[in-house]
Write an enzyme that holds these catalytic residues in place. Structure first.
Site, short mmCIF file in Angstrom:
data_model
loop_
_atom_site.label_atom_id
_atom_site.label_comp_id
_atom_site.label_asym_id
_atom_site.label_seq_id
_atom_site.Cartn_x
_atom_site.Cartn_y
_atom_site.Cartn_z
N HIS A 1 -19.62 -34.82 8.58
CA HIS A 1 -20.55 -35.25 7.69
C HIS A 1 -20.00 -35.66 6.47
CE1 HIS A 1 -24.00 -34.39 4.93
NE2 HIS A 1 -24.94 -33.61 5.99
N CYS B 1 -26.44 -37.94 8.65
CA CYS B 1 -25.42 -37.71 7.69
C CYS B 1 -24.14 -37.81 8.31
CB CYS B 1 -25.35 -36.64 6.63
SG CYS B 1 -26.77 -36.47 5.55
N LYS C 1 -28.44 -21.79 5.29
CA LYS C 1 -27.80 -22.36 6.66
C LYS C 1 -27.82 -20.78 7.09
CE LYS C 1 -26.25 -26.79 6.42
NZ LYS C 1 -27.38 -28.21 6.62
N GLN D 1 -21.79 -25.52 9.30
CA GLN D 1 -22.08 -25.66 10.51
C GLN D 1 -22.30 -23.73 11.39
OE1 GLN D 1 -25.49 -26.88 11.50
NE2 GLN D 1 -25.11 -28.30 9.33
N ASP E 1 -15.16 -27.08 6.28
CA ASP E 1 -16.23 -26.75 6.07
C ASP E 1 -16.89 -26.14 7.00
OD1 ASP E 1 -18.93 -27.70 5.61
OD2 ASP E 1 -19.50 -29.90 5.95
#
Length: 410
Positions: free
Chosen positions: A127, A368, A230, A207, A204
Site C-alpha cells: 500500500h 493505493c 478494519k 489487511q 503491515d
C-alpha cells in the site's frame, strides 16, 4: 473445522450490524468494500455511546471519578489489544491514529538510526502508506530503497528477496496481506531471513487482522501495525506493536503533553513506554471501542471467520469466472477473501458506478497500490472484498449486477 462452519450463523451475525438493514438506491445494501473499512456492530456503537454518555473525561491526569473511570477503561482496552496480538508487555502496545500513523512513527524514529548507504527493503505488493514513508526516510538519511518483485500470480519472488539481503540491510517492511490482491505473504520466512542479516522487520497487518489473528511473539516481528476500522472498530485509532528493545531505541515521534517526564526551559525528559509515543489527548473513545470490537470478533472466533470467508472466496471466484471476459488479478493459492478483477476493456470506475445504482458497494481504482496496477499495465481494478457478515446470496446479486453492467457498457 467443518463443525465450526456448521455452527457459524451468518444471518444471526448480520443482525448485529444496523447498517446491513438499510437500502441504497432502493435496493438492499450489499457491502463488498470491507478491505477499505469494515462495518460496525451494535455492541461497538453502544461502547461509543456509553463513553460519551456516562464517563467522558480526559485520562491519566485527573484525580476525579470520571477521569479515573476513563483511564481504567482505556488501559483495559490496551490490555485487550495486548492479549489479542500476544505481545509480551502491555507497554509494547502503542495506541495510534491508525496503520499509517503507526508506520510513520517507526519511519520517523529510524531517521536517527540510519546512515547513507544503508539499505531498506519493501515489497512490490505494498500500500502507498508502506512505500511513501520509507521513500521520505531515504531522502532524509541517504539510505537506499530496494523492492522485492512480484510475479503474475501476485506473489513475492522470494529468491530475489534473499539475494537483496546483505549486511547493509537495516530494515524490511512488508504487508501481511495485500490490500489490492488479497495475497497472504510468507512473513515467517521473510522475518527469519531478515533477522539472519541483523535487519529489523515491520509487518503491515492492516489487511490481515480482519481475517488472521497474529501472534507477534511467535512471528518474532519487531513491529506490527494495524487499524481498528478494519476490525469492526471505529476509524481514527490503530496499534503499533513494537518489541520493547526497539521502542526504547526510537526517539519520540511528537512532543507535547503525556509523553514527558519533566519539562523545564533548559531540558525535557521523556516518559517511559507506552506514553513516550502517545503525545497529547488520545482518541480515548476510539481506544475503548477498539477493545470492544476485539471482544466481539474473538467471541465469534477467528478460525470460524477464516473458514466461512474461505467459503465465500471460493464461491465468488467460481461465480465471477462464469462472466465472459472477466479477469481476476491476484491468483495466489494463499489469499484472503479479496477478488480484484476487470471485465473486458471496460473501465472499472464505470462498472462500479452502475453496480452502486443496484445497491452494491465495491471499490474501484488502484487501491493505493499503484505499482501493482503498473505491473499489470492496467488503470485499476474492481475489488470485491468479503467479510464474515456477507452471504452467498449477496455474491449472486453482485454477479447479476456485473452482467447488467457489462451489457450496458459493451
Amino acid at each position: 473445522m467443518q463443525k465450526e462452519i456448521v455452527m457459524f450463523d451468518v444471518h444471526k451475525i448480520r443482525e448485529d450490524f444496523p447498517i446491513l438493514q438499510r437500502e441504497v438506491n432502493g435496493k438492499p445494501l450489499v457491502y463488498f468494500d470491507n478491505a477499505a473499512t469494515s462495518q460496525t456492530p451494535q455492541v461497538v456503537i453502544d461502547a461509543i455511546v456509553n463513553y460519551y454518555s456516562t464517563y467522558n473525561a480526559n485520562i491519566h491526569r485527573g484525580v476525579h471519578t470520571l477521569s479515573q473511570e476513563a483511564t481504567d477503561a482505556y488501559e483495559i482496552a490496551r490490555q485487550k489489544v495486548q492479549a489479542h496480538f500476544n505481545a509480551q508487555h502491555a507497554h509494547e502496545i502503542i495506541l495510534t491514529a491508525g496503520t499509517t500513523h503507526s508506520i510513520n512513527i517507526v519511519a520517523s524514529g529510524f531517521t536517527s538510526l540510519l546512515s547513507s548507504g544503508d539499505e531498506i527493503i519493501v515489497s512490490a505488493l505494498e500500500h502507498h502508506s508502506n512505500i511513501v514513508p520509507w521513500q521520505m526516510l531515504c531522502e532524509r538519511t541517504g539510505a537506499v530503497l530496494k523492492v522485492i518483485p512480484m510475479d503474475e500470480e501476485g506473489t513475492l519472488v522470494l529468491d530475489t528477496y534473499e539475494a537483496l539481503l546483505s549486511e547493509k540491510t537495516k530494515l524490511v517492511f512488508v504487508n501481511h496481506v495485500s490490500n489490492a490482491l488479497g495475497t497472504i505473504n510468507p512473513i515467517e520466512t521473510i522475518i527469519t531471513q531478515a533477522h539472519a542479516v541483523g535487519a529489523a522487520v515491520l509487518i503491515d497487518g492492516a489487511q490481515s487482522c480482519p481475517h488472521i489473528k497474529p501472534d507477534v511473539q511467535a512471528l518474532d516481528a519487531d513491529f506490527y501495525v494495524a487499524s481498528a476500522h478494519k476490525l469492526c472498530g471505529p476509524t481514527g485509532v490503530g496499534v503499533l506493536y513494537g518489541k520493547e528493545e526497539w521502542l526504547h531505541k526510537l526517539p519520540p515521534y511528537q512532543g507535547g503533553g503525556e509523553m514527558i517526564d519533566q519539562v523545564t526551559f533548559e531540558k525535557t525528559t521523556y516518559a517511559g513506554l507506552p506514553h513516550k509515543f502517545e503525545a497529547g489527548t488520545p482518541n480515548i473513545c476510539g481506544g475503548i471501542a477498539f477493545g470492544a470490537a476485539l471482544d466481539y470478533m474473538n467471541a465469534i472466533g477467528f478460525e470460524s471467520i477464516a473458514a466461512y470467508e474461505h467459503e465465500l472466496l471460493t464461491y465468488a471466484t467460481q461465480q465471477l469466472l462464469q462472466i465472459e471476459g472477466l479477469k481476476i488479478y491476484g491468483t495466489s493459492a494463499h489469499k484472503t477473501a479479496v477478488i480484484s478483477f476487470n471485465i473486458d476493456n471496460i473501465h472499472p470506475y464505470d462498472v462500479g458506478t452502475i453496480v452502486d445504482k443496484l445497491g452494491i458497494a465495491v471499490r474501484t481504482g488502484h487501491h493505493c497500490a499503484q505499482p501493482i496496477m503498473d505491473f499489470y499495465k492496467i488503470p485499476g481494478t474492481i475489488r470485491a472484498s468479503f467479510s464474515f457478515y456477507n452471504t452467498k446470496e449477496e455474491i449472486d446479486a453482485l454477479v447479476t449486477a456485473l452482467q447488467k453492467a457489462k451489457m450496458m457498457l459493451s
